[in-house]
Design a protein around this motif. Structure first.
Motif: not given
Length: 192
Positions: A7-11, A76-80, A107-109, A170-173
């Protein structure tokens, strides 16, 4: 140690949902966002996944957690944080904030239902500018929590604020990064 969900664009990184403090209570409460938790059934109950979660739990509590996570995240640009599970204690919260400070280009979420843990961690330090800490409402169709800059909700019909479009994609960001954007006060997810 890290996940790469479809789903997500990151690790991301997860913990065993059965170790959630608040989530384990909510999992027993009909109408809560954790009542039908995806991370407490199906694929997550397979022996190989359970074993990986045990290794990850040891990693979260290891002396090298901060150092290794900084290396794994890199530039990495993003992390969840917590695609399943949640923070367990103030020490873990502070380690996560240390990692966020040491990866300023990421960017951390951080979604959470462990409000008290984060409030205690943030008494003596500020939330880094590259972090969005989203306090998640515990019940489906409950409005955003008060006294938090960033929140998330789950709705059946009417969203609260920004509606996550993943269920239409499609359940993707896709190109959306609202969850990581501090200028988006609330992200509302359609119940699935």
């Amino acid at each position: 140690m890290l996940s790469k969900t479809s789903k997500m664009p990151c690790k991301s990184i997860s913990r065993d949902a059965f170790k959630c403090i608040t989530g384990s209570k909510l999992a027993e409460k009909e109408g809560s966002v954790c009542f039908n938790c995806y991370a407490r059934k199906g694929f997550y109950r397979m022996p190989s996944v359970k074993k990986a979660m045990e290794k990850r739990e040891a990693f979260f509590n290891s002396d090298t957690f901060v150092e290794v996570m900084v290396e794994l995240i890199g530039n990495d640009s993003f992390f969840r944080w917590f695609d399943s599970g949640d923070v367990a204690h103030v020490g873990m919260a502070n380690s996560i904030l240390d990692i966020c400070e040491m990866t300023p280009n990421t960017r951390h979420w951080i979604p959470t239902k462990e409000y008290a843990i984060w409030k205690r961690a943030l008494i003596e330090r500020a939330l880094p500018e590259n972090v969005v800490l989203r306090a998640s409402a515990p019940m489906v169709d409950e409005g955003p929590l008060l006294n938090w800059a960033n929140t998330s909700t789950v709705h059946t019909e009417q969203p609260f604020g920004h509606e996550c479009q993943a269920y239409k994609n499609n359940n993707k960001c896709g190109d959306c990064r609202a969850c990581w954007d501090a200028n988006v006060p609330n992200v509302s997810y359609k119940e699935h």
